[in-house]
Design a protein around this motif. Structure first.
Motif, mmCIF file in Angstrom:
data_model
loop_
_atom_site.group_PDB
_atom_site.id
_atom_site.type_symbol
_atom_site.label_atom_id
_atom_site.label_comp_id
_atom_site.label_asym_id
_atom_site.label_seq_id
_atom_site.Cartn_x
_atom_site.Cartn_y
_atom_site.Cartn_z
ATOM 1 N N GLY A 193 50.531 27.475 52.003
ATOM 2 C CA GLY A 193 49.438 27.792 51.091
ATOM 3 C C GLY A 193 49.270 29.301 51.051
ATOM 4 N N ILE A 194 49.068 29.839 49.861
ATOM 5 C CA ILE A 194 48.895 31.288 49.725
ATOM 6 C C ILE A 194 47.620 31.551 48.936
ATOM 7 C CG2 ILE A 194 49.831 33.419 48.717
ATOM 8 C CD1 ILE A 194 52.630 32.292 49.289
ATOM 9 N N ALA A 195 46.732 32.388 49.511
ATOM 10 C CA ALA A 195 45.461 32.714 48.857
ATOM 11 C C ALA A 195 45.353 34.226 48.729
ATOM 12 C CB ALA A 195 44.296 32.187 49.694
ATOM 13 N N HIS A 196 44.577 34.663 47.757
ATOM 14 C CA HIS A 196 44.367 36.087 47.556
ATOM 15 C C HIS A 196 42.891 36.435 47.597
ATOM 16 C CE1 HIS A 196 48.531 36.823 46.499
ATOM 17 N NE2 HIS A 196 48.491 35.872 45.598
ATOM 18 N N ASP A 197 42.610 37.727 47.780
ATOM 19 C CA ASP A 197 41.252 38.220 47.586
ATOM 20 C C ASP A 197 41.058 38.490 46.086
ATOM 21 O OD1 ASP A 197 42.955 40.462 47.574
ATOM 22 O OD2 ASP A 197 41.331 41.796 48.134
ATOM 23 N N PRO A 244 44.254 31.459 44.027
ATOM 24 C CA PRO A 244 43.898 32.836 43.654
ATOM 25 C C PRO A 244 42.405 33.106 43.732
ATOM 26 C CG PRO A 244 45.051 31.663 41.863
ATOM 27 C CD PRO A 244 44.588 30.654 42.851
ATOM 28 N N GLY A 245 41.622 32.090 44.081
ATOM 29 C CA GLY A 245 40.186 32.294 44.287
ATOM 30 C C GLY A 245 39.473 32.789 43.034
ATOM 31 N N HIS A 246 39.910 32.320 41.864
ATOM 32 C CA HIS A 246 39.284 32.699 40.581
ATOM 33 C C HIS A 246 39.417 34.185 40.272
ATOM 34 C CE1 HIS A 246 37.589 28.696 40.660
ATOM 35 N NE2 HIS A 246 37.008 28.941 41.815
ATOM 36 N N GLY A 247 40.271 34.876 41.021
ATOM 37 C CA GLY A 247 40.373 36.333 40.883
ATOM 38 C C GLY A 247 41.544 36.768 40.032
ATOM 39 N N ALA A 248 41.929 38.009 40.229
ATOM 40 C CA ALA A 248 42.898 38.677 39.353
ATOM 41 C C ALA A 248 44.301 38.074 39.434
ATOM 42 C CB ALA A 248 42.963 40.159 39.701
ATOM 43 N N ALA A 249 44.601 37.329 40.505
ATOM 44 C CA ALA A 249 45.951 36.764 40.638
ATOM 45 C C ALA A 249 46.129 35.474 39.856
ATOM 46 C CB ALA A 249 46.280 36.517 42.105
#
Ligand code: MG
Length: 449
Positions: A234-238, A176-181
């Motif tokens: 693998g799944i990543a978000h902005d 989740p890149g330390h973000g909202a997800a």
């Protein structure tokens, strides 16, 4: 005064996005909408609490009431607004932009980003400062709700084939890149029955593990981890998790247009119908949609425009090549969580490795170039390009798109720089080169006049 870009107001906090501006945007929204209730959310940025206070202050000062949902993905806020039938919502987020940025997205009662005409009204109010001035009895107030993320996750889980996923139990590495997800996608996928491993999954506005934009370069850790764990995907978000980027089981970053084509193919397989995508999207999307008995409608570039067209035309799916996918059965907005759920569902239902499914998508070759073009000449150059292209198959939806042998070239002014962008695509590398050369010669001729 233009404040809104393609996806809301964005800028470096303290420079472009000042506290004063944030207060005024809050005031303008409440002045425009009257004493209504709006949902409020934000991403994990360091400036989030500060900008939150400013926007809420402006909203309340002009009589609106707010339900503060805290940190959650933009699509989770949009879903909340739609499900709770609120008048609208505001998200403080800078999406994929660097940590020192922040921004404001404004959402209407359908959960869609407000149309350009509404943005212009907000801009006019910020400029004129003709804000509502309610009496002390009519100031708004804030209540806190903690069920926004949960409602979103449950909404998604109800729309996918849980039994197939729980049987197959795909192993997913979520970034989740330390973000909202951080608080949604890992839990969503676990609840669906996936085996879940996470990285960069603590909410942290300093983004210690990676930058908020889920590009191949920024996802090096995920690309390494997926094959080393033998995971399926693998799944990543902005930063605000309206987008998803995908890594296949071999650790390869999946190109956005191929992901878009795969999900479009699946959507049309479920319900043959219309798919909406910007004119800049690869023809591989149209190829698979037509083969599946569906149709494609092209729009101008910009996710809110794609979402509006899906809503207006009753389309079954839409999206952009940057990983912004829209599933109208859930939401008329880009939806990172729903994208993640559909991908694990595909893995479970088709029972094939992701790379194998993607290898079946038609392959095109892309070329990009840019030619300097002064901002004040944009319109005249575009008009001249349309004239020069007459006699060929042309699409003037956004810029000038010229079709040729085995491909096309799109000539379109940049929204942010004094550049005319050239995107060319062809079935073969030679055809892509030829389309780029055609675009460059047309632009040179148009500029020389
Ligand atoms: Mg985003």
């Amino acid at each position: 005064m233009r404040l809104f870009g393609t996806n809301g107001i964005r800028g470096v906090v303290g420079q472009d996005l000042t506290l004063e501006l944030a207060v005024d945007v809050g005031r303008a929204i409440a002045t425009l909408w009257g004493p209504v209730t709006v949902a409020f959310g934000r991403d994990t940025r360091r400036s989030g609490p500060m900008i939150r206070a400013a926007v809420l202050s402006g909203l309340l000062a002009c009589g609106a009431r707010a339900i503060d949902l805290g940190i959650l993905p933009t699509p989770a806020l949009q879903y909340y607004v739609k499900e709770r039938k609120l008048s609208g919502g505001v998200v403080v987020t800078a999406s994929h932009n660097p940590p020192e940025w922040n921004g404001i997205k404004v959402v209407d009662g359908q959960g869609m980003e407000i149309p350009r005409a509404e943005e212009e009204k907000v801009e006019a109010l910020v400029e004129s400062r003709a804000f509502a001035t309610p009496s002390w009895r009519e100031f708004g107030d804030v209540s806190v709700a903690t069920d926004g993320a949960d409602m979103y996750v449950r909404g998604i889980a109800a729309k996918v084939d849980r039994a197939a996923i729980a049987t197959r139990r795909p192993h997913v590495v979520v970034d989740p890149g330390h973000g909202a997800a951080c608080g949604t996608t890992p839990f969503l996928l676990r609840d669906l029955g996936c085996r879940v491993t996470t990285i960069h999954a603590q909410p942290d506005g300093t983004f210690p593990g990676r930058r908020p934009e889920p590009t191949s370069a920024n996802l090096e850790d995920l690309r390494t981890l997926v094959p080393s764990l033998g995971a399926d995907v693998g799944i990543a978000h902005d930063g605000d998790a309206d987008r998803a980027a995908v890594i296949d089981e071999r650790g390869q970053f999946v190109d956005g247009d191929r992901l878009l084509a795969l999900l479009a193919q699946e959507a049309v397989r479920r319900t043959p119908g219309l798919v909406v995508t910007p004119v800049s999207s690869s023809s591989c999307v149209e190829d698979v949609v037509r083969a599946g008995g569906g149709r494609v409608k092209y729009t101008k570039v910009g996710a809110p425009l794609v979402a509006r067209a899906i809503y207006a035309e009753g389309a079954v799916f839409g999206g952009e090549e940057n990983g912004g996918m829209i599933f109208p059965e859930h939401l008329f907005a880009r939806d990172g969580g729903m994208t993640a759920a559909r991908i694990v569902e595909l893995l479970a239902v088709r029972g094939k490795p992701l790379s194998e499914m993607l290898a079946l998508m038609p392959r095109y070759h892309l070329r990009k170039a840019g030619v300097p073009c002064p901002g004040d000449r944009r319109e005249s150059v575009l008009a001249r390009l349309a004239e020069l292209a007459a006699g060929r198959r042309v699409d003037l939806t956004d810029g000038v798109k010229v079709y040729g042998e085995g491909g096309w070239v799109l000539l379109r002014p940049s929204g942010t720089e004094a550049i005319l962008r050239i995107y060319a695509e062809g079935r073969t590398p030679e055809q892509a080169d030829a389309m780029r050369a055609l675009g460059e010669s047309l632009v040179r001729e148009a500029l020389s006049e």
